[in-house]
Scaffold this motif. Structure first.
Motif, PDB file in Angstrom:
ATOM      1  N   ARG A  56     -49.504 -39.354  30.425  1.00 18.99           N
ATOM      2  CA  ARG A  56     -50.936 -39.611  30.416  1.00 18.99           C
ATOM      3  C   ARG A  56     -51.605 -38.908  29.238  1.00 18.99           C
ATOM      4  NH1 ARG A  56     -54.475 -39.363  35.519  1.00 18.99           N
ATOM      5  NH2 ARG A  56     -55.586 -40.784  34.163  1.00 18.99           N
ATOM      6  N   GLN A  58     -54.756 -37.205  26.962  1.00 23.90           N
ATOM      7  CA  GLN A  58     -55.868 -36.337  27.320  1.00 23.90           C
ATOM      8  C   GLN A  58     -57.095 -37.186  27.615  1.00 23.90           C
ATOM      9  OE1 GLN A  58     -55.768 -32.977  27.700  1.00 23.90           O
ATOM     10  NE2 GLN A  58     -53.571 -33.231  27.454  1.00 23.90           N
ATOM     11  N   SER A  59     -57.840 -36.816  28.636  1.00 22.24           N
ATOM     12  CA  SER A  59     -58.998 -37.592  29.033  1.00 22.24           C
ATOM     13  C   SER A  59     -60.084 -37.516  27.964  1.00 22.24           C
ATOM     14  CB  SER A  59     -59.568 -37.055  30.353  1.00 22.24           C
ATOM     15  OG  SER A  59     -58.597 -37.143  31.363  1.00 22.24           O
ATOM     16  N   GLY A  60     -60.741 -38.677  27.731  1.00 24.48           N
ATOM     17  CA  GLY A  60     -61.827 -38.744  26.776  1.00 24.48           C
ATOM     18  C   GLY A  60     -63.166 -38.514  27.445  1.00 24.48           C
ATOM     19  N   HIS A  63     -63.824 -40.842  30.395  1.00 24.87           N
ATOM     20  CA  HIS A  63     -63.039 -40.507  31.581  1.00 24.87           C
ATOM     21  C   HIS A  63     -63.646 -39.295  32.291  1.00 24.87           C
ATOM     22  CE1 HIS A  63     -59.700 -40.593  34.243  1.00 24.87           C
ATOM     23  NE2 HIS A  63     -59.217 -39.428  33.861  1.00 24.87           N
ATOM     24  N   HIS A  64     -64.123 -38.306  31.524  1.00 28.49           N
ATOM     25  CA  HIS A  64     -64.763 -37.147  32.140  1.00 28.49           C
ATOM     26  C   HIS A  64     -66.016 -37.563  32.892  1.00 28.49           C
ATOM     27  CE1 HIS A  64     -62.264 -33.861  30.870  1.00 28.49           C
ATOM     28  NE2 HIS A  64     -62.335 -34.207  29.601  1.00 28.49           N
ATOM     29  N   GLU A  67     -64.972 -39.052  36.167  1.00 31.61           N
ATOM     30  CA  GLU A  67     -64.450 -38.070  37.104  1.00 31.61           C
ATOM     31  C   GLU A  67     -65.560 -37.217  37.717  1.00 31.61           C
ATOM     32  OE1 GLU A  67     -61.085 -36.817  37.855  1.00 31.61           O
ATOM     33  OE2 GLU A  67     -60.480 -38.837  37.347  1.00 31.61           O
ATOM     34  N   SER A 109     -53.702 -45.403  32.668  1.00 31.07           N
ATOM     35  CA  SER A 109     -55.083 -45.871  32.659  1.00 31.07           C
ATOM     36  C   SER A 109     -56.064 -44.731  32.950  1.00 31.07           C
ATOM     37  CB  SER A 109     -55.272 -46.989  33.677  1.00 31.07           C
ATOM     38  OG  SER A 109     -54.967 -46.532  34.980  1.00 31.07           O
ATOM     39  N   ASP A 110     -57.325 -44.932  32.520  1.00 27.20           N
ATOM     40  CA  ASP A 110     -58.376 -43.939  32.757  1.00 27.20           C
ATOM     41  C   ASP A 110     -58.755 -43.857  34.230  1.00 27.20           C
ATOM     42  OD1 ASP A 110     -58.633 -43.158  30.100  1.00 27.20           O
ATOM     43  OD2 ASP A 110     -60.094 -44.718  29.653  1.00 27.20           O
ATOM     44  N   VAL A 111     -58.885 -45.005  34.858  1.00 21.89           N
ATOM     45  CA  VAL A 111     -59.258 -45.058  36.268  1.00 21.89           C
ATOM     46  C   VAL A 111     -58.307 -46.005  36.972  1.00 21.89           C
ATOM     47  CG1 VAL A 111     -61.124 -45.431  37.929  1.00 21.89           C
ATOM     48  CG2 VAL A 111     -61.680 -44.809  35.566  1.00 21.89           C
ATOM     49  N   ASP A 138     -59.099 -49.091  31.626  1.00 18.73           N
ATOM     50  CA  ASP A 138     -59.382 -48.114  30.585  1.00 18.73           C
ATOM     51  C   ASP A 138     -60.814 -48.330  30.123  1.00 18.73           C
ATOM     52  OD1 ASP A 138     -56.940 -46.694  30.393  1.00 18.73           O
ATOM     53  OD2 ASP A 138     -56.052 -48.390  29.330  1.00 18.73           O
ATOM     54  N   ASP A 140     -63.615 -47.704  27.107  1.00 17.00           N
ATOM     55  CA  ASP A 140     -63.753 -47.432  25.681  1.00 17.00           C
ATOM     56  C   ASP A 140     -65.203 -47.694  25.275  1.00 17.00           C
ATOM     57  OD1 ASP A 140     -63.405 -46.964  23.022  1.00 17.00           O
ATOM     58  OD2 ASP A 140     -62.314 -48.814  22.600  1.00 17.00           O
TER      59      ASP A 140
END
Length: 326
Positions: A56, A58-60, A63-64, A67, A109-111, A138, A140
């Protein structure tokens, strides 16, 4: 009595919650020593989880932001469902079958949602997304555009207005550009389906194919495949909205194989069927997605199919007319 997989999952969760508890670690080590099967179950889970988490990125920023609205309690419940499912599948299924059901794009994937899980999140622009079971996206977002990449599954989108940045959903088959507010996009590997609940969208095939575009308005739906755009057909937006709210599957003249593919995303474990053998049966029904056993029972009452359960986690649906002829 809990299974070895469930016990191993619970131990991993407790260690995740209390990583510095030496007494808990000692208890865990004693539990592993009690039976070789305990250590095997833990090793399988730890190995797979470590590989997947290592892949995976690093979260961008996006994504933060996603979350941020998820509580710690929800994350623990989500982790517990995921670890339990991974435990069962690793112990019960060959690795190739596991990766087919959970491809790397899903894990990266992000989520994403687990099997039988529904999740809603707010995007950085205040748009709302809801993912049904076993779905992955994802995110973007830039200063010029808002893009969602639907990797698999199904997503309901409520788009926030932003005249300076278009909102686009990309899939393996094409793109959907929001010209309005509320719509559903699904991707099953064979096709992308778009259902317009409010206002309109512009759909297009992927650039590598002969370019085709269409505008889909409220109360209409369309499919995008590698062959191009399908015919626009009429839907009932209110029924689809109710289905999302009640966790139901509403289908009209849809191939049984496609219906089973949706049920598989909402069923914990592995649902096996021969898509080619079942594709010619057309289904019109309302099925409960939170109770796939009941949904399968309803299908057996209407079609010549048989449901066989090898374990609670491995179920197959067979065409009786085919199996009985051999």
């Amino acid at each position: 009595m809990a299974s070895v997989a469930e016990e191993a999952a619970e131990w991993l969760l407790r260690l995740e919650d209390e990583p510095g508890d030496a007494a808990l670690l000692a208890q865990f080590q004693r539990w592993q020593a009690q039976d070789p099967a305990h250590a095997v179950a833990v090793k399988h889970m730890q190995g797979l989880i470590a590989q997947l988490e290592g892949l995976r990125p690093q979260s961008g920023v996006a994504h933060h932001a996603l979350e941020a609205g998820i509580t710690q309690q929800h994350r623990r419940k989500q982790l517990k469902r995921g670890v339990n499912l991974i435990a069962v599948l690793v112990l019960a299924l060959p690795l190739g079958m596991l990766l087919q059901h959970y491809p790397l794009a899903y894990w990266l994937s992000d989520v994403r949602t687990a099997t039988a899980e529904w999740q809603s999140a707010q995007l950085p622009d205040h748009s709302q997304i809801t993912l049904s079971g076993h779905s992955a996206v994802d995110v973007d977002f830039t200063a010029q555009a808002r893009t969602i990449h639907l990797r698999q599954g199904e997503i309901l989108i409520d788009v926030a207005k932003d005249a300076t940045r278009p909102f686009v959903v990309n899939t393996a088959h094409g793109s959907v550009t929001a010209l309005g507010t509320r719509f559903v996009v699904s991707e099953d590997g064979q096709a992308t389906a778009v259902a317009m609940l409010e206002s309109r969208t512009k759909v297009a095939t992927i650039p590598s194919t002969a370019p085709q575009t269409a505008v889909v308005t409220q109360g209409e739906a369309i499919k995008i495949t590698s062959q191009g755009l399908g015919q626009i057909h009429v839907i009932d937006p209110a029924s689809i909205s109710d289905a999302w709210r009640l966790h139901q599957l509403v289908v009209q003249d849809q191939p049984l194989s496609e219906v089973l593919a949706v049920l598989a995303r909402h069923r914990k474990g592995y649902l096996h069927f021969n898509a080619e053998a079942l594709a010619h049966y057309q289904v019109t029904a309302v099925l409960p997605l939170d109770d796939t056993d009941k949904a399968l029972q309803l299908l057996t009452e209407s079609f010549p199919v048989r449901v066989k359960r090898f374990t609670p986690w491995i179920v197959t649906v067979q065409n009786i007319s085919v199996t009985d002829s051999h």
